[in-house]
Design a protein around this motif. Structure first.
Motif, PDB file in Angstrom:
ATOM      1  N   UNK A  53      85.384  35.365  60.223  1.00 46.92           N
ATOM      2  CA  UNK A  53      85.336  35.327  61.681  1.00 46.92           C
ATOM      3  C   UNK A  53      84.186  36.184  62.234  1.00 46.92           C
ATOM      4  N   UNK A  54      83.668  37.072  61.425  1.00 48.72           N
ATOM      5  CA  UNK A  54      82.563  37.926  61.866  1.00 48.72           C
ATOM      6  C   UNK A  54      81.230  37.167  61.911  1.00 48.72           C
ATOM      7  N   UNK A  55      81.201  35.997  61.266  1.00 49.42           N
ATOM      8  CA  UNK A  55      79.947  35.260  61.137  1.00 49.42           C
ATOM      9  C   UNK A  55      79.948  33.983  61.974  1.00 49.42           C
ATOM     10  N   UNK A  56      78.806  33.707  62.585  1.00 58.02           N
ATOM     11  CA  UNK A  56      78.646  32.482  63.355  1.00 58.02           C
ATOM     12  C   UNK A  56      78.480  31.282  62.432  1.00 58.02           C
ATOM     13  N   UNK A  57      77.791  31.493  61.298  1.00 56.09           N
ATOM     14  CA  UNK A  57      77.500  30.397  60.379  1.00 56.09           C
ATOM     15  C   UNK A  57      77.886  30.761  58.946  1.00 56.09           C
ATOM     16  N   UNK A  58      78.247  29.720  58.205  1.00 52.92           N
ATOM     17  CA  UNK A  58      78.507  29.866  56.784  1.00 52.92           C
ATOM     18  C   UNK A  58      77.590  28.895  56.041  1.00 52.92           C
ATOM     19  N   UNK A  59      76.662  29.441  55.266  1.00 56.71           N
ATOM     20  CA  UNK A  59      75.738  28.623  54.491  1.00 56.71           C
ATOM     21  C   UNK A  59      76.195  28.582  53.038  1.00 56.71           C
TER      22      UNK A  59
END
Length: 228
Positions: A53-59
């Motif tokens: 949830x801390x990240x805007x994107x997951x690559x």
């Protein structure tokens, strides 16, 4: 608030492979992410849900976790709650349509030029998707057909209820109507009066919400075909 605090954050799944060519492609892609003013955190394992949830994107590096069906087994679950992007994809192995229908935001290939990758990342930042046009068209056609099939199923289920409300005699008359029989022909075949046929037809029209013979045939065609 400082610029660093307002920058978009992304988690990038790092490769465990030591193959130099793989690492070079991976490092090039992460540099391009940073060039789009996205701060990144690298890791060899996808974080727990609370941390994601801390990240805007997951690559996700597909070269690290590609499977026989072209996508990680848990991709749909991840993409359902995270803005998920796949990179280092392989032509002919990665199924873009499956990725798109699984809510993945975009797919980047190993040999994509840097300018193409930057353009795609910019689209994703603008909350757009990044897929081949053919993939978008294929997914739209698939979804439209699925919607159509669902509508047909709903109509059939509704007609199920309608047809089961008819009496045995009413079902028989509905089948005769479907074959093109007129009231007198129905009366002669069933050995009843034309007035009785009209009474039955009135009841059939009312129960099936049909205004005429054409609508009656349309609403009961599945059952009439089965009888025939």
């Amino acid at each position: 608030m400082s610029k660093e605090m307002t920058r978009l954050r992304a988690f990038v799944l790092t490769p465990t492979s030591a193959v130099p060519s793989h690492l070079a492609i991976h490092n090039r892609f992460t540099c391009l992410i940073k060039a789009c003013d996205i701060s990144i955190e690298l890791g060899s394992k996808i974080p727990e849900k609370s941390r994601l949830l801390e990240f805007k994107y997951l690559f996700i590096d597909l070269d690290e976790c590609q499977e026989e069906n072209g996508l990680p087994a848990n991709i749909a679950a991840l993409a359902a709650s995270n803005t998920t992007i796949l990179f280092n994809a392989t032509n002919g192995l990665t199924c873009e349509k499956t990725a798109l229908l699984s809510s993945v935001k975009g797919v980047f290939y190993k040999h994509d030029r840097p300018d193409i990758i930057i353009k795609g990342l910019d689209c994703i930042i603008r909350q757009e998707f990044w897929f081949k046009r053919s993939t978008m068209s294929s997914a739209i056609i698939y979804l439209l057909q699925a919607t159509k099939n669902k509508q047909i199923q709903t109509i059939d289920e509704h007609n199920d209820i309608i047809f089961t409300t008819l009496t045995k005699r009413e079902k028989m008359i509905a089948c005769l109507v479907a074959r093109g029989a007129q009231n007198k022909e129905i009366a002669d075949q069933l050995h009843i009066s034309t007035n009785t046929v009209k009474t039955h037809l009135y009841s059939i029209f009312r129960k099936t919400s049909s205004r005429n013979r054409i609508e009656l045939i349309s609403r009961t065609q599945n059952y009439i075909s089965a009888v025939n």
